[in-house]
Design a protein around this motif. Structure first.
Motif, PDB file in Angstrom:
ATOM      1  N   GLY A 189       0.796  -1.220   0.000  1.00 29.62           N
ATOM      2  CA  GLY A 189       0.000   0.000   0.000  1.00 29.62           C
ATOM      3  C   GLY A 189       0.828   1.269   0.000  1.00 29.62           C
ATOM      4  O   GLY A 189       0.288   2.362   0.215  1.00 29.62           O
ATOM      5  N   GLY A 190       2.118   1.143  -0.228  1.00 28.17           N
ATOM      6  CA  GLY A 190       2.968   2.325  -0.209  1.00 28.17           C
ATOM      7  C   GLY A 190       2.656   3.328  -1.304  1.00 28.17           C
ATOM      8  O   GLY A 190       2.954   4.518  -1.168  1.00 28.17           O
ATOM      9  N   HIS A 191       2.016   2.869  -2.404  1.00 28.22           N
ATOM     10  CA  HIS A 191       1.720   3.783  -3.501  1.00 28.22           C
ATOM     11  C   HIS A 191       0.604   4.752  -3.144  1.00 28.22           C
ATOM     12  O   HIS A 191       0.459   5.799  -3.780  1.00 28.22           O
ATOM     13  N   ARG A 192      -0.217   4.421  -2.124  1.00 28.23           N
ATOM     14  CA  ARG A 192      -1.340   5.284  -1.785  1.00 28.23           C
ATOM     15  C   ARG A 192      -0.861   6.642  -1.286  1.00 28.23           C
ATOM     16  O   ARG A 192      -1.500   7.665  -1.554  1.00 28.23           O
ATOM     17  N   GLU A 193       0.229   6.665  -0.565  1.00 27.83           N
ATOM     18  CA  GLU A 193       0.775   7.948  -0.111  1.00 27.83           C
ATOM     19  C   GLU A 193       1.212   8.799  -1.290  1.00 27.83           C
ATOM     20  O   GLU A 193       1.018  10.020  -1.297  1.00 27.83           O
ATOM     21  N   ALA A 194       1.789   8.157  -2.302  1.00 26.52           N
ATOM     22  CA  ALA A 194       2.193   8.900  -3.496  1.00 26.52           C
ATOM     23  C   ALA A 194       0.964   9.454  -4.223  1.00 26.52           C
ATOM     24  O   ALA A 194       0.974  10.597  -4.716  1.00 26.52           O
ATOM     25  N   VAL A 195      -0.108   8.647  -4.294  1.00 29.52           N
ATOM     26  CA  VAL A 195      -1.348   9.130  -4.937  1.00 29.52           C
ATOM     27  C   VAL A 195      -1.928  10.299  -4.157  1.00 29.52           C
ATOM     28  O   VAL A 195      -2.360  11.308  -4.746  1.00 29.52           O
ATOM     29  N   ASP A 196      -1.943  10.191  -2.816  1.00 32.40           N
ATOM     30  CA  ASP A 196      -2.455  11.297  -2.000  1.00 32.40           C
ATOM     31  C   ASP A 196      -1.643  12.562  -2.214  1.00 32.40           C
ATOM     32  O   ASP A 196      -2.193  13.666  -2.322  1.00 32.40           O
ATOM     33  N   LEU A 197      -0.343  12.410  -2.268  1.00 30.53           N
ATOM     34  CA  LEU A 197       0.511  13.576  -2.493  1.00 30.53           C
ATOM     35  C   LEU A 197       0.236  14.197  -3.859  1.00 30.53           C
ATOM     36  O   LEU A 197       0.165  15.429  -4.001  1.00 30.53           O
ATOM     37  N   LEU A 198       0.080  13.350  -4.861  1.00 34.86           N
ATOM     38  CA  LEU A 198      -0.209  13.850  -6.202  1.00 34.86           C
ATOM     39  C   LEU A 198      -1.545  14.587  -6.244  1.00 34.86           C
ATOM     40  O   LEU A 198      -1.650  15.660  -6.850  1.00 34.86           O
ATOM     41  N   LEU A 199      -2.561  14.040  -5.581  1.00 35.20           N
ATOM     42  CA  LEU A 199      -3.874  14.706  -5.543  1.00 35.20           C
ATOM     43  C   LEU A 199      -3.794  16.038  -4.797  1.00 35.20           C
ATOM     44  O   LEU A 199      -4.421  17.033  -5.210  1.00 35.20           O
ATOM     45  N   ASP A 200      -3.043  16.076  -3.723  1.00 31.18           N
ATOM     46  CA  ASP A 200      -2.876  17.333  -2.986  1.00 31.18           C
ATOM     47  C   ASP A 200      -2.237  18.400  -3.866  1.00 31.18           C
ATOM     48  O   ASP A 200      -2.700  19.561  -3.907  1.00 31.18           O
ATOM     49  N   ARG A 201      -1.185  18.020  -4.569  1.00 31.11           N
ATOM     50  CA  ARG A 201      -0.508  18.996  -5.420  1.00 31.11           C
ATOM     51  C   ARG A 201      -1.413  19.417  -6.583  1.00 31.11           C
ATOM     52  O   ARG A 201      -1.410  20.587  -6.982  1.00 31.11           O
ATOM     53  N   LEU A 202      -2.204  18.492  -7.120  1.00 30.98           N
ATOM     54  CA  LEU A 202      -3.121  18.835  -8.213  1.00 30.98           C
ATOM     55  C   LEU A 202      -4.188  19.808  -7.741  1.00 30.98           C
ATOM     56  O   LEU A 202      -4.524  20.784  -8.443  1.00 30.98           O
ATOM     57  N   ASP A 204      -3.965  21.906  -5.194  1.00 32.64           N
ATOM     58  CA  ASP A 204      -3.318  23.203  -4.958  1.00 32.64           C
ATOM     59  C   ASP A 204      -3.078  23.931  -6.273  1.00 32.64           C
ATOM     60  O   ASP A 204      -3.273  25.162  -6.367  1.00 32.64           O
ATOM     61  N   TRP A 205      -2.681  23.206  -7.281  1.00 33.19           N
ATOM     62  CA  TRP A 205      -2.392  23.856  -8.570  1.00 33.19           C
ATOM     63  C   TRP A 205      -3.685  24.376  -9.208  1.00 33.19           C
ATOM     64  O   TRP A 205      -3.716  25.479  -9.758  1.00 33.19           O
ATOM     65  N   LEU A 206      -4.771  23.597  -9.137  1.00 30.72           N
ATOM     66  CA  LEU A 206      -6.050  24.047  -9.695  1.00 30.72           C
ATOM     67  C   LEU A 206      -6.573  25.270  -8.967  1.00 30.72           C
ATOM     68  O   LEU A 206      -7.125  26.201  -9.582  1.00 30.72           O
ATOM     69  N   ALA A 207      -6.366  25.311  -7.634  1.00 31.15           N
ATOM     70  CA  ALA A 207      -6.810  26.483  -6.870  1.00 31.15           C
ATOM     71  C   ALA A 207      -6.012  27.716  -7.229  1.00 31.15           C
ATOM     72  O   ALA A 207      -6.541  28.831  -7.259  1.00 31.15           O
ATOM     73  N   ALA A 208      -4.753  27.549  -7.522  1.00 31.50           N
ATOM     74  CA  ALA A 208      -3.887  28.701  -7.826  1.00 31.50           C
ATOM     75  C   ALA A 208      -3.950  29.114  -9.286  1.00 31.50           C
ATOM     76  O   ALA A 208      -3.559  30.235  -9.632  1.00 31.50           O
ATOM     77  N   HIS A 209      -4.455  28.260 -10.182  1.00 30.65           N
ATOM     78  CA  HIS A 209      -4.481  28.575 -11.606  1.00 30.65           C
ATOM     79  C   HIS A 209      -5.866  28.289 -12.197  1.00 30.65           C
ATOM     80  O   HIS A 209      -6.043  27.359 -12.996  1.00 30.65           O
ATOM     81  N   PRO A 210      -6.874  29.055 -11.809  1.00 30.10           N
ATOM     82  CA  PRO A 210      -8.213  28.823 -12.363  1.00 30.10           C
ATOM     83  C   PRO A 210      -8.296  29.113 -13.854  1.00 30.10           C
ATOM     84  O   PRO A 210      -9.159  28.573 -14.543  1.00 30.10           O
ATOM     85  N   GLU A 211      -7.412  29.959 -14.362  1.00 28.58           N
ATOM     86  CA  GLU A 211      -7.443  30.311 -15.782  1.00 28.58           C
ATOM     87  C   GLU A 211      -6.802  29.246 -16.665  1.00 28.58           C
ATOM     88  O   GLU A 211      -6.855  29.346 -17.902  1.00 28.58           O
ATOM     89  N   ALA A 212      -6.229  28.209 -16.062  1.00 31.06           N
ATOM     90  CA  ALA A 212      -5.523  27.222 -16.864  1.00 31.06           C
ATOM     91  C   ALA A 212      -6.456  26.450 -17.776  1.00 31.06           C
ATOM     92  O   ALA A 212      -6.026  25.934 -18.820  1.00 31.06           O
ATOM     93  N   LEU A 213      -7.738  26.364 -17.405  1.00 31.88           N
ATOM     94  CA  LEU A 213      -8.675  25.595 -18.207  1.00 31.88           C
ATOM     95  C   LEU A 213      -9.408  26.437 -19.251  1.00 31.88           C
ATOM     96  O   LEU A 213     -10.263  25.921 -19.983  1.00 31.88           O
ATOM     97  N   LEU A 241     -14.058  19.866 -11.577  1.00 33.81           N
ATOM     98  CA  LEU A 241     -12.779  19.149 -11.519  1.00 33.81           C
ATOM     99  C   LEU A 241     -12.208  19.183 -10.106  1.00 33.81           C
ATOM    100  O   LEU A 241     -11.716  18.171  -9.594  1.00 33.81           O
ATOM    101  N   ARG A 242     -12.310  20.339  -9.448  1.00 29.14           N
ATOM    102  CA  ARG A 242     -11.821  20.423  -8.071  1.00 29.14           C
ATOM    103  C   ARG A 242     -12.658  19.554  -7.146  1.00 29.14           C
ATOM    104  O   ARG A 242     -12.139  18.934  -6.217  1.00 29.14           O
ATOM    105  N   ARG A 243     -13.968  19.511  -7.405  1.00 25.71           N
ATOM    106  CA  ARG A 243     -14.833  18.677  -6.583  1.00 25.71           C
ATOM    107  C   ARG A 243     -14.485  17.193  -6.766  1.00 25.71           C
ATOM    108  O   ARG A 243     -14.446  16.424  -5.812  1.00 25.71           O
ATOM    109  N   PHE A 244     -14.237  16.832  -8.000  1.00 23.21           N
ATOM    110  CA  PHE A 244     -13.876  15.436  -8.258  1.00 23.21           C
ATOM    111  C   PHE A 244     -12.558  15.065  -7.564  1.00 23.21           C
ATOM    112  O   PHE A 244     -12.447  14.005  -6.945  1.00 23.21           O
ATOM    113  N   VAL A 245     -11.590  15.953  -7.670  1.00 22.62           N
ATOM    114  CA  VAL A 245     -10.303  15.701  -6.992  1.00 22.62           C
ATOM    115  C   VAL A 245     -10.499  15.617  -5.496  1.00 22.62           C
ATOM    116  O   VAL A 245      -9.918  14.762  -4.805  1.00 22.62           O
ATOM    117  N   SER A 246     -11.358  16.475  -4.939  1.00 22.54           N
ATOM    118  CA  SER A 246     -11.637  16.459  -3.506  1.00 22.54           C
ATOM    119  C   SER A 246     -12.299  15.153  -3.098  1.00 22.54           C
ATOM    120  O   SER A 246     -11.980  14.577  -2.047  1.00 22.54           O
TER     121      SER A 246
END
Length: 421
Positions: A189-202, A204-213, A241-246
């Motif tokens: 189950g060690g990959h789950r921490e990596a997935v959580d980290l990736l989702l957290d960074r995603l 954060d990036w969506l919150a900081a760059h709403p114009e990206a889409l 998209l943010r709701r889905f990631v959440s």
């Protein structure tokens, strides 16, 4: 030969000459006394005792002079058998000396017995526990490593590093080992921490760059659509998209997570068992390592690493030198405080020394015989006579004294017996 050794040899030669003069002088004195006593013995009968003593002294002095001289040269230049023993039997003496050292000093029993009485680890640790000594050791080692680094050829070292990397990293297939590693990671189950980290960074990036889409979604709408519709669509897509990631972040049992687990498991299985997947990975690996830019990066990394190591080793105040000094002193202090560790180290040091002696005993002893064999006969004679010749002259002196006493005693006993008869 060092200046100190030359001075010691010169002093020994002067002492040897003095002892030779003294021994020869005693012989001359005995000869003069004998001549005088022999000439006046008829007038003064008691001089018979003096003559006998002087005669015995001359015999003893001449016999011992012959014995001592015969060790180093032919007496009076006469090639008498069994004389000039050292120059004529130099090689045999060297072999015998080497065999004597090997048998009596380098035997397992002698070495083990001697090492068993020594606290080598404790002595070394006590010495290294002093900061000045630890600093000295690190300085010497650093100087040696710096010198070795300066002798290394960059091109050859890069080729050597590349050869090692290719043999142990590039040439073996990566697919099966990576697949097995993936299975273990998924099972733990060690990959789950990596997935959580990736989702957290995603998120954060969506919150900081709403114009990206903006261009991704509204840019594909018809041009006749009003601009406010474009903004509504962009905002809606961004929010969904943010709701889905959440949702994925909060729900450990989310279907996306399961899909990702299945995908990773499938990749791990194909890396181990699918020849096509393994071959694609090998092709990608070959292209990467054959890329000239990768080789240039490896070369620059080696140069940078060597330069950094040399700088750190050369600078007495570098962090590397300070940490190494502290580590040496701390390790030595620990050995000093821990009797069990010290005893264990002593056992290992004794075993290592005994193994070296047992393995190279003959080679060590052969140094003596080979060295003596390589000496010139005259040089060998001079070396040995310089070292022990002074003590050998005492044989001549003792022979003179003992001969005198023997001659006196024999004459006295013979005279007494004659008078009694």
């Amino acid at each position: 030969m060092t200046a100190a050794t030359a001075d010691r040899d010169a002093e020994r030669r002067r002492a040897l000459r003095r002892m030779k003069l003294l021994a020869t002088g005693l012989l001359i004195v005995a000869a003069v006394v004998f001549a005088v006593a022999f000439a006046l013995q008829e007038r003064y009968p008691w001089l018979g005792y003096v003559r006998a003593a002087a005669e015995g002294a001359m015999v003893g002095a001449l016999a011992d002079w012959f014995a001592v001289t015969a060790l180093f040269r032919h007496p009076l230049g006469l090639r008498i058998p069994h004389t000039a023993i050292i120059p004529t039997r130099k090689d045999e003496i060297g072999e015998s000396l080497g065999e004597f050292v090997e048998t009596n000093f380098l035997s397992d029993e002698v070495v083990a017995g001697r090492l068993g009485t020594l606290d080598l680890a404790g002595a070394i640790a006590d010495w290294l526990a002093r900061p000045a000594n630890a600093r000295r050791v690190v300085t010497e080692v650093s100087g040696g490593l710096t010198g070795i680094a300066g002798l290394l050829d960059d091109d050859r070292m890069r080729d050597a590093v590349e050869a090692v990397v290719r043999t142990h990293i590039v040439e073996p297939k990566w697919g099966p080992p990576l697949g097995r590693l993936g299975d273990r990671v998924l099972a733990s189950g060690g990959h789950r921490e990596a997935v959580d980290l990736l989702l957290d960074r995603l998120d954060d990036w969506l919150a900081a760059h709403p114009e990206a889409l903006a261009q991704l979604v509204s840019g594909r709408l018809p041009s006749w659509m009003p601009s406010f519709v474009d903004r509504l669509v962009d905002d809606r897509v961004h929010a969904e998209l943010r709701r889905f990631v959440s949702d994925v972040r909060r729900d450990p049992d989310h279907r996306l997570r399961h899909a990702l687990d299945d995908y990773l498991a499938d990749v791990a299985a194909r890396l181990q068992n699918d020849p096509a997947t393994i071959e694609r990975l090998e092709d990608a690996k070959a292209r990467a390592f054959d890329d000239p830019r990768i080789r240039e990066l490896a070369a620059s990394a080696w140069s940078a690493a060597r330069a950094a190591a040399v700088d750190a080793l050369s600078d007495p105040q570098s962090e590397l030198r300070r940490r190494a000094t502290a580590a040496v002193a701390d390790a030595a202090a620990r050995v000093t405080r821990d009797p069990e560790l010290r005893a264990s180290l002593n056992t290992r040091l004794a075993d290592a020394a005994l193994h070296l002696v047992s393995t190279y005993r003959h080679d060590i002893a052969s140094i003596i015989s080979d060295t003596v064999r390589g000496w010139d006969a005259a040089e060998t004679t001079d070396k040995i006579e310089t070292q022990v010749g002074r003590d050998l002259q005492f044989i001549r002196i003792n022979g003179t004294v003992v001969g005198a006493l023997a001659g006196f005693a024999i004459y006295a006993v013979a005279t007494a017996i004659s008078a009694a008869l």
